[in-house]
Design an enzyme around this catalytic site. Structure first.
Site, PDB file in Angstrom:
ATOM      1  N   HIS A 146      -7.873  26.113  38.349  1.00 19.37           N
ATOM      2  CA  HIS A 146      -7.237  26.192  37.026  1.00 19.37           C
ATOM      3  C   HIS A 146      -8.251  25.819  35.942  1.00 19.37           C
ATOM      4  O   HIS A 146      -9.041  24.886  36.126  1.00 19.37           O
ATOM      5  CB  HIS A 146      -6.016  25.272  36.971  1.00 19.37           C
ATOM      6  CG  HIS A 146      -5.151  25.570  35.789  1.00 19.37           C
ATOM      7  ND1 HIS A 146      -5.478  25.154  34.523  1.00 19.37           N
ATOM      8  CD2 HIS A 146      -4.006  26.288  35.673  1.00 19.37           C
ATOM      9  CE1 HIS A 146      -4.552  25.588  33.677  1.00 19.37           C
ATOM     10  NE2 HIS A 146      -3.652  26.280  34.355  1.00 19.37           N
TER      11      HIS A 146
ATOM     12  N   GLU B 162      -5.951  34.208  34.227  1.00 16.63           N
ATOM     13  CA  GLU B 162      -5.524  33.291  33.170  1.00 16.63           C
ATOM     14  C   GLU B 162      -6.622  33.187  32.108  1.00 16.63           C
ATOM     15  O   GLU B 162      -7.514  32.329  32.215  1.00 16.63           O
ATOM     16  CB  GLU B 162      -5.270  31.898  33.761  1.00 16.63           C
ATOM     17  CG  GLU B 162      -4.089  31.837  34.683  1.00 16.63           C
ATOM     18  CD  GLU B 162      -3.291  30.557  34.475  1.00 16.63           C
ATOM     19  OE1 GLU B 162      -2.077  30.649  34.330  1.00 16.63           O
ATOM     20  OE2 GLU B 162      -3.900  29.477  34.429  1.00 16.63           O
TER      21      GLU B 162
HETATM   22  P1  PGA Z   1       0.884  28.185  29.722  1.00 13.07           P
HETATM   23  O1  PGA Z   1       0.018  27.772  30.986  1.00 13.07           O
HETATM   24  O2  PGA Z   1       1.928  29.158  30.210  1.00 13.07           O
HETATM   25  O3  PGA Z   1       1.451  26.924  29.216  1.00 13.07           O
HETATM   26  O4  PGA Z   1      -0.059  28.844  28.767  1.00 13.07           O
HETATM   27  C1  PGA Z   1      -0.257  28.644  32.033  1.00 13.07           C
HETATM   28  C2  PGA Z   1      -1.012  27.903  33.106  1.00 13.07           C
HETATM   29  O5  PGA Z   1      -1.756  26.987  32.778  1.00 13.07           O
HETATM   30  O6  PGA Z   1      -0.866  28.190  34.284  1.00 13.07           O
END
Ligand code: PGA
Length: 249
Positions: free
Chosen positions: A93, A165
């Site tokens: 992450h 992401e």
């Molecule tokens: P968010 O986070 O939906 O709050 O932008 C996504 C994540 O960190 O997996």
């Protein structure tokens, strides 16, 4: 298409509050055909085991140590969470990459440890704003995949979900457009085809995460290139997350 919905609680809620969350989500997603996975903090996993076993909701952790066991104060191993019935772990992450300096080498080791212990991995990749501005996003993500998956065999990819992401979206309230998402998903599939085989590229599960909300999830989820969503802040409201989980089914 059956979709995968993953809830990333980050460092939010308490184990006691999670009890009613889990109960509600399990009830609301009883007949849902999508795959629902919740990843609360470690401290909630005992509760997850009690509340979610035998339901449609799977659960996992948000991190593990790259080591199997030993003198590492404060760390949690893959076998510990597996013992609590967890089947998934989020790795790579961007918040951990940035704050704890988790580099691709460490993430690669964590992936190997997770797979060896029978855990499925949600591997997060994504470029930051500077990279995007310099039009280097695709190269950056391709490199992440090569480094993070080094030494992972094709038959192990069944146990890997790649989460795109973009760092410029995560936690910002600003989501990527479907055009941006499709472009990167295509890059990810191409890279996996190049590293493994065309079949591997096609069958890889790729989800999107970054500011997914009740207002935008439908449009993103309808994107045929994607297998699902990784939802951060918006998953904390169980009613909202349950609505997303039931989409199309
Ligand atoms: P968010 O986070 O939906 O709050 O932008 C996504 C994540 O960190 O997996």
């Amino acid at each position: 298409m059956r979709k995968i919905l993953i809830a990333n609680f980050k460092m939010n809620t308490t184990p006691s509050a999670f009890k009613s969350y889990a109960m509600t989500l399990a009830t609301k997603s009883k007949n849902c055909k999508n795959e629902v996975i919740v990843c609360p903090p470690y401290t909630h996993l005992f509760m997850a085991r009690d509340m979610l076993n035998g339901t449609n909701v799977a659960y996992g952790a948000q991190n593990i140590s790259e080591e199997e066991k030993g003198e590492i104060t404060g760390e949690i191993s893959a076998s510990m969470i597996k013992d609590l019935g967890a089947n998934y772990v989020i790795l790579g992450h961007s918040e951990r990459r940035a704050r704890y300096k988790e580099n691709d080498k460490i993430i690669n080791k964590k992936i190997k440890t997770a797979l060896a212990n029978g855990l499925k991995v949600v591997l997060c990749v994504g470029e930051n704003l500077q990279c995007r501005t310099n039009k280097q996003g695709c190269t950056f993500v391709r490199n992440q995949l090569e480094e993070d998956l080094r030494g992972i065999y094709e038959n192990e990819l069944e146990g890997v979900i790649v989460a795109y992401e973009p760092v410029w979206c995560v936690g910002t309230g600003k989501n990527a457009s479907n055009k941006d998402i499709s472009k990167m998903v295509e890059t990810i599939r191409k890279e996996i085809s190049y590293m493994y085989s065309e079949k591997a590229g096609k069958s890889l599960n790729v989800v999107y995460g970054g500011a997914v909300s009740l207002a935008n999830y439908k449009k993103i989820m309808d994107n045929e290139d994607l297998n699902g969503l990784l939802v951060g802040n918006a998953c904390l409201d169980v009613d909202n997350f349950a609505i997303m989980c039931k989409e199309n089914y």
